[in-house]
Design a protein around this motif. Structure first.
Motif, PDB file in Angstrom:
ATOM      1  N   MET A  30     -18.646 -29.548 -15.756  1.00 40.71           N
ATOM      2  CA  MET A  30     -19.171 -28.472 -16.683  1.00 40.71           C
ATOM      3  C   MET A  30     -20.741 -28.066 -17.084  1.00 40.71           C
ATOM      4  O   MET A  30     -21.634 -28.384 -17.038  1.00 40.71           O
ATOM      5  CB  MET A  30     -19.184 -29.025 -17.844  1.00 40.71           C
ATOM      6  N   LEU A  31     -20.298 -27.148 -16.986  1.00 42.82           N
ATOM      7  CA  LEU A  31     -21.455 -25.818 -17.489  1.00 42.82           C
ATOM      8  C   LEU A  31     -21.189 -25.805 -18.951  1.00 42.82           C
ATOM      9  O   LEU A  31     -20.290 -25.363 -19.824  1.00 42.82           O
ATOM     10  CB  LEU A  31     -21.943 -24.544 -16.561  1.00 42.82           C
ATOM     11  N   ARG A  32     -22.424 -26.619 -19.198  1.00 42.64           N
ATOM     12  CA  ARG A  32     -22.435 -25.602 -20.928  1.00 42.64           C
ATOM     13  C   ARG A  32     -23.892 -24.700 -21.318  1.00 42.64           C
ATOM     14  O   ARG A  32     -24.679 -24.742 -20.537  1.00 42.64           O
ATOM     15  CB  ARG A  32     -23.017 -26.661 -21.794  1.00 42.64           C
ATOM     16  N   PHE A  33     -23.272 -23.836 -21.426  1.00 35.90           N
ATOM     17  CA  PHE A  33     -24.597 -22.485 -21.920  1.00 35.90           C
ATOM     18  C   PHE A  33     -24.141 -21.890 -22.953  1.00 35.90           C
ATOM     19  O   PHE A  33     -23.662 -21.351 -23.959  1.00 35.90           O
ATOM     20  CB  PHE A  33     -24.068 -22.037 -20.580  1.00 35.90           C
ATOM     21  N   ILE A  34     -24.958 -21.316 -23.310  1.00 37.72           N
ATOM     22  CA  ILE A  34     -25.715 -20.388 -24.394  1.00 37.72           C
ATOM     23  C   ILE A  34     -25.669 -18.510 -24.142  1.00 37.72           C
ATOM     24  O   ILE A  34     -26.438 -17.941 -23.030  1.00 37.72           O
ATOM     25  CB  ILE A  34     -26.634 -20.701 -25.386  1.00 37.72           C
ATOM     26  N   LYS A 109     -12.731 -23.135 -10.335  1.00 36.59           N
ATOM     27  CA  LYS A 109     -13.738 -24.022  -9.559  1.00 36.59           C
ATOM     28  C   LYS A 109     -15.056 -24.568 -10.772  1.00 36.59           C
ATOM     29  O   LYS A 109     -15.337 -25.736 -10.677  1.00 36.59           O
ATOM     30  CB  LYS A 109     -15.292 -22.600  -8.817  1.00 36.59           C
ATOM     31  N   ARG A 110     -14.631 -24.896 -12.302  1.00 42.48           N
ATOM     32  CA  ARG A 110     -15.526 -24.964 -13.157  1.00 42.48           C
ATOM     33  C   ARG A 110     -15.208 -24.682 -14.418  1.00 42.48           C
ATOM     34  O   ARG A 110     -14.072 -23.948 -14.965  1.00 42.48           O
ATOM     35  CB  ARG A 110     -16.801 -24.629 -13.064  1.00 42.48           C
ATOM     36  N   LYS A 111     -15.482 -25.749 -15.930  1.00 47.34           N
ATOM     37  CA  LYS A 111     -15.686 -25.732 -16.455  1.00 47.34           C
ATOM     38  C   LYS A 111     -16.547 -25.621 -17.239  1.00 47.34           C
ATOM     39  O   LYS A 111     -17.483 -25.809 -17.382  1.00 47.34           O
ATOM     40  CB  LYS A 111     -14.282 -27.358 -17.920  1.00 47.34           C
ATOM     41  N   PHE A 112     -15.926 -24.464 -18.854  1.00 49.64           N
ATOM     42  CA  PHE A 112     -17.616 -24.278 -19.791  1.00 49.64           C
ATOM     43  C   PHE A 112     -17.243 -24.058 -20.911  1.00 49.64           C
ATOM     44  O   PHE A 112     -15.992 -24.720 -21.706  1.00 49.64           O
ATOM     45  CB  PHE A 112     -17.267 -22.514 -19.236  1.00 49.64           C
ATOM     46  N   ILE A 113     -18.661 -25.016 -21.609  1.00 50.25           N
ATOM     47  CA  ILE A 113     -18.331 -24.825 -22.648  1.00 50.25           C
ATOM     48  C   ILE A 113     -19.306 -23.598 -23.839  1.00 50.25           C
ATOM     49  O   ILE A 113     -20.707 -24.043 -23.071  1.00 50.25           O
ATOM     50  CB  ILE A 113     -18.786 -25.830 -24.286  1.00 50.25           C
ATOM     51  N   VAL A 114     -19.197 -22.599 -23.965  1.00 50.42           N
ATOM     52  CA  VAL A 114     -20.109 -21.824 -24.213  1.00 50.42           C
ATOM     53  C   VAL A 114     -20.226 -21.983 -25.786  1.00 50.42           C
ATOM     54  O   VAL A 114     -19.942 -21.846 -26.882  1.00 50.42           O
ATOM     55  CB  VAL A 114     -19.960 -19.983 -24.092  1.00 50.42           C
ATOM     56  N   ALA A 115     -21.949 -21.847 -26.460  1.00 52.90           N
ATOM     57  CA  ALA A 115     -21.900 -21.051 -27.458  1.00 52.90           C
ATOM     58  C   ALA A 115     -22.672 -20.077 -27.844  1.00 52.90           C
ATOM     59  O   ALA A 115     -23.164 -19.171 -27.567  1.00 52.90           O
ATOM     60  CB  ALA A 115     -23.246 -22.324 -27.361  1.00 52.90           C
ATOM     61  N   ASP A 116     -22.532 -18.888 -28.892  1.00 53.36           N
ATOM     62  CA  ASP A 116     -21.978 -17.888 -29.556  1.00 53.36           C
ATOM     63  C   ASP A 116     -22.977 -17.521 -30.262  1.00 53.36           C
ATOM     64  O   ASP A 116     -22.953 -18.265 -31.577  1.00 53.36           O
ATOM     65  CB  ASP A 116     -20.992 -17.023 -29.644  1.00 53.36           C
ATOM     66  N   SER A 132     -29.936 -26.517 -27.914  1.00 63.18           N
ATOM     67  CA  SER A 132     -30.337 -28.260 -27.667  1.00 63.18           C
ATOM     68  C   SER A 132     -29.030 -28.490 -26.385  1.00 63.18           C
ATOM     69  O   SER A 132     -29.725 -29.650 -26.279  1.00 63.18           O
ATOM     70  CB  SER A 132     -29.928 -28.786 -29.566  1.00 63.18           C
ATOM     71  N   THR A 133     -27.883 -28.683 -26.813  1.00 64.62           N
ATOM     72  CA  THR A 133     -27.412 -29.369 -25.351  1.00 64.62           C
ATOM     73  C   THR A 133     -26.793 -28.211 -24.727  1.00 64.62           C
ATOM     74  O   THR A 133     -26.076 -28.596 -23.584  1.00 64.62           O
ATOM     75  CB  THR A 133     -25.651 -29.932 -26.196  1.00 64.62           C
ATOM     76  N   ALA A 134     -27.420 -27.024 -24.017  1.00 64.65           N
ATOM     77  CA  ALA A 134     -26.896 -26.137 -23.173  1.00 64.65           C
ATOM     78  C   ALA A 134     -28.288 -26.639 -22.044  1.00 64.65           C
ATOM     79  O   ALA A 134     -29.178 -27.136 -21.706  1.00 64.65           O
ATOM     80  CB  ALA A 134     -27.280 -24.703 -23.349  1.00 64.65           C
ATOM     81  N   ASP A 135     -27.190 -26.046 -21.152  1.00 63.39           N
ATOM     82  CA  ASP A 135     -27.784 -26.134 -19.540  1.00 63.39           C
ATOM     83  C   ASP A 135     -27.995 -25.357 -18.702  1.00 63.39           C
ATOM     84  O   ASP A 135     -29.056 -25.196 -18.238  1.00 63.39           O
ATOM     85  CB  ASP A 135     -26.802 -26.788 -18.793  1.00 63.39           C
ATOM     86  N   LEU A 136     -27.628 -23.814 -19.708  1.00 60.82           N
ATOM     87  CA  LEU A 136     -27.965 -22.479 -19.019  1.00 60.82           C
ATOM     88  C   LEU A 136     -27.674 -21.386 -20.671  1.00 60.82           C
ATOM     89  O   LEU A 136     -27.635 -21.789 -21.658  1.00 60.82           O
ATOM     90  CB  LEU A 136     -27.270 -22.260 -18.067  1.00 60.82           C
ATOM     91  N   ALA A 137     -29.042 -20.844 -20.495  1.00 58.87           N
ATOM     92  CA  ALA A 137     -28.980 -19.545 -21.520  1.00 58.87           C
ATOM     93  C   ALA A 137     -28.495 -18.279 -20.617  1.00 58.87           C
ATOM     94  O   ALA A 137     -29.261 -17.898 -19.835  1.00 58.87           O
ATOM     95  CB  ALA A 137     -29.902 -19.762 -22.333  1.00 58.87           C
ATOM     96  N   VAL A 138     -27.984 -17.720 -21.566  1.00 63.44           N
ATOM     97  CA  VAL A 138     -27.432 -15.744 -20.834  1.00 63.44           C
ATOM     98  C   VAL A 138     -28.110 -15.292 -22.025  1.00 63.44           C
ATOM     99  O   VAL A 138     -28.219 -15.668 -23.556  1.00 63.44           O
ATOM    100  CB  VAL A 138     -26.515 -15.898 -21.103  1.00 63.44           C
ATOM    101  N   GLY A 162     -36.370 -27.191 -23.538  1.00 65.06           N
ATOM    102  CA  GLY A 162     -36.122 -27.164 -22.110  1.00 65.06           C
ATOM    103  C   GLY A 162     -34.502 -26.926 -21.093  1.00 65.06           C
ATOM    104  O   GLY A 162     -34.601 -27.194 -20.078  1.00 65.06           O
ATOM    105  N   ILE A 163     -34.098 -25.689 -21.233  1.00 67.78           N
ATOM    106  CA  ILE A 163     -33.596 -24.893 -20.745  1.00 67.78           C
ATOM    107  C   ILE A 163     -34.311 -24.295 -19.514  1.00 67.78           C
ATOM    108  O   ILE A 163     -34.911 -23.326 -19.295  1.00 67.78           O
ATOM    109  CB  ILE A 163     -32.600 -24.015 -21.416  1.00 67.78           C
ATOM    110  N   ARG A 164     -33.788 -24.333 -18.225  1.00 65.41           N
ATOM    111  CA  ARG A 164     -34.335 -24.291 -17.098  1.00 65.41           C
ATOM    112  C   ARG A 164     -33.369 -22.867 -16.679  1.00 65.41           C
ATOM    113  O   ARG A 164     -34.300 -22.067 -15.220  1.00 65.41           O
ATOM    114  CB  ARG A 164     -34.748 -24.831 -15.802  1.00 65.41           C
TER     115      ARG A 164
END
Length: 635
Positions: A30-34, A109-116, A132-138, A162-164
């Motif tokens: 799972m990848l969480r991203f914003i 290949k993967r599941k995603f939760i995206v925050a707009d 606050s809960t994201a692993d990646l930022a677009v 802390g998003i790297r």
């Protein structure tokens, strides 16, 4: 029908394929991203495009989307992908994102939760929630506009939180004719800014959310770009899941699980490390030690629990442990302190008032906390540290925070769960700030409460009275000081030991450095509350006469006292009556603008909601009011 019938075989095959699909889907990462950036950079359109291209839209949704797109007409009759995400009526009317919208989608290949997340500055607090809960930022940039203030603000916040993993998506390339020079200049400008705030690496991709360029695959319109398209990049980003496992064991207790008298477990998430039955643990902040007896999960007892899992653990010994405490490895305990340097993102329209008491929620624990005057505010454009007396909406600053008791913690940079907190207004219950603990102040470890042999009970006993604080509050001219003086004289005749703290008198000495701004009024009452507390500890009956206009500060003082020792007396005098008296001529000056921040005129007074006593000075004399107060104090 037999198992040899064609229909049965088809159903069995479908069921088998569904089971296989569900099994494969269950084990996908799972990848969480914003998505974030400035206003109208195309965040919602991009997410809508991702949902559309990943086949995550049902036929009825697509039909509705096509109809809505024609009705709105913002894309010339073509599909407006932003409408998939902008669900609020206000968002569709204004063409902007207001709230955080979460969407799930999946690829092979993967599941995603995206925050707009919103682009408008006034909704920055919502962006912090999504990040606050994201692993990646677009981070999107409109190719026509380049880097804007919100681009810098959101980049700073993503790094701070802390998003790297950062993707710089230069959007709307179709509107600049897919010009490589434009893309390269934006990347160069962003790299210079990113380096200044500590972002060492990011992936830049030229895209068009509207046209679909470089979203799911390469685009013929950008032959000069040889990198990976956005979706394949998101599929292959490696999210570090091992760092938490390498840390010592920590489990914040969310719930004491007591289904019957034979079982007492402590439920919560393992936020770092791992634990096995037999491991020695320590409960913080009490410091009591024990051993893990069992690890209980839905599927039965476990031999081990690791970071990312939520379990119930039982201890070999009956020791005190409750919600908000943290169970840790005995040989590697957390720090425990009550004073911290913290970075704050202010999220409320009412500015920070240094000295005001807020609720601080960290993990499952809620404590009372005060924020000191900020050390500095950060200018997100220049990274300058600016002098600040308070923090306004969306401001980012560094300040010391003091809690009313010690709490276990880890610096936010080490563990988000144990170092991140929110501040909540005690009156409105609004979340006013998000905070990150940087470190404990050294004085928090160096200063300890000195035990004394003479107790507060002994002090009261020698005076033959029950200590109390009579807190008279009301408008200027309401009669507080007059009534307080009569109360003290009557108590003196009864051989009671008292001390009168009057608002004006205190400002000649203890609080002579304070003015009448809201922040200074808060600090004025905080200091008086501390003095009143010390005097009640000495066994005295303390009488105070202060406007004390804010409920928060009166409640803060109440919280300092022992139960039943704080008696709030609302000297209820209508404004027009108080203004008619105007003994000191203050209302006249306030009406002409000569006196700023005057309560009742240009500064608010928050009447007590549930005072112990209400005194109507239009219906009784000071003598009668004093008798009523003493009757409440000494039944």
């Amino acid at each position: 029908m037999t198992t040899q019938d064609p229909i049965y075989k088809t159903d069995a095959l479908i069921a088998e394929n569904i089971d296989a699909y569900l099994e494969a889907h269950q084990h996908k990462t799972m990848l969480r991203f914003i998505t974030c950036g400035s206003v109208d950079d195309g965040k919602s359109t991009l997410i809508g495009r991702l949902l559309y291209d990943s086949k995550m839209i049902f036929e009825d949704q697509l039909a509705t989307l096509e109809a809505d797109s024609k009705r709105v007409g913002t894309q010339g009759g073509e599909i407006d992908f932003a409408l998939l995400v902008d669900g609020l009526a206000a968002e569709r009317e204004q063409g902007i994102t207001i709230d955080v919208a979460y969407r799930f989608f999946a690829t092979e290949k993967r599941k995603f939760i995206v925050a707009d997340t919103p682009g408008h500055e006034q909704y920055t607090r919502n962006m912090v929630t999504g990040a606050s809960t994201a692993d990646l930022a677009v981070i999107l940039i409109d190719a026509r506009k380049g880097i804007l203030t919100q681009t810098r603000r959101h980049s700073y916040l993503t790094h701070l939180l802390g998003i790297r993993h950062i993707v710089l998506a230069v959007n709307k390339m179709d509107l600049v004719d897919y010009d490589q020079a434009t893309f390269d200049q934006i990347v160069e400008d962003y790299r210079a800014f990113a380096t200044s705030i500590g972002i060492s690496d990011f992936t830049a991709i030229p895209i068009s959310g509207y046209k679909g360029d470089n979203i799911t695959g390469g685009s013929d319109n950008t032959p000069w770009y040889q990198g990976t398209a956005l979706l394949p990049h998101l599929e292959q980003v490696e999210v570090d899941t091992t760092s938490d496992l390498d840390q010592p064991f920590r489990l914040p207790v969310q719930w004491v699980n007591r289904p019957n008298l034979d079982f007492r477990g402590f439920a919560g998430p393992v936020v770092s490390g791992s634990v096995r039955p037999g491991d020695k643990v320590r409960v913080l902040p009490s410091g009591k030690t024990s051993t893990i007896d069992r690890i209980v999960h839905l599927d039965g007892d476990r031999d081990q629990a690791s970071a990312g899992e939520s379990v119930t653990v039982t201890l070999a010994d009956e020791i005190d442990c409750s919600r908000g405490q943290v169970i840790v490895a005995a040989q590697a305990p957390l720090e425990v302190a009550d004073q911290f340097e913290s970075t704050l993102v202010w999220m409320d329209e009412v500015p920070l008032l240094p000295g005001r008491a807020y609720w601080l929620k960290i993990g499952a624990q809620t404590v009372s906390a005060t924020v000191h005057e900020p050390k500095y505010e950060v200018n997100v454009n220049t990274q300058e540290h600016l002098a600040a007396k308070a923090l306004d909406l969306n401001a980012i600053g560094v300040a010391n925070v003091t809690t009313d008791r010690e709490i276990p913690f880890a610096p936010y940079a080490e563990n988000k769960d144990l170092g991140g907190f929110i501040l909540i207004d005690k009156i409105t219950n609004h979340t006013v700030a998000a905070g990150m603990i940087n470190f404990a102040l050294r004085r928090a470890q160096n200063i300890h409460w000195q035990a004394t042999d003479i107790s507060r009970e002994h002090h009261a006993l020698t005076k033959n009275q029950k200590p109390a604080t009579l807190w008279l509050t009301g408008l200027s001219g309401s009669g507080k000081s007059t009534i307080a003086n009569v109360v003290e004289k009557k108590l003196a005749r009864m051989n009671r030991h008292t001390f009168l703290l009057d608002g004006d008198n205190v400002r000649h000495g203890l609080n002579k450095d304070l003015g009448f701004t809201e922040a200074d009024r808060v600090e004025n009452i905080r200091r008086v509350g501390e003095v009143a507390k010390l005097m009640t500890d000495a066994g005295l009956i303390v009488i105070t006469a202060f406007i004390s206009p804010f409920r928060s500060e009166r409640d803060m003082v109440r919280g300092m006292m022992q139960p039943g020792e704080f008696i709030e007396v609302f000297v209820d005098t209508p404004l027009e009556v108080a203004e008619e008296r105007d003994v000191k001529g203050l209302y006249a000056k306030a009406r002409t603008g000569q006196l700023k921040n005057f309560t009742g005129i240009d500064s608010p007074y928050e009447s007590p909601e549930n005072p112990e006593l209400r005194i109507d000075t239009t219906a009784m004399t000071p003598e009668e009011a004093a008798d009523l107060i003493i009757a409440r104090l000494i039944p």
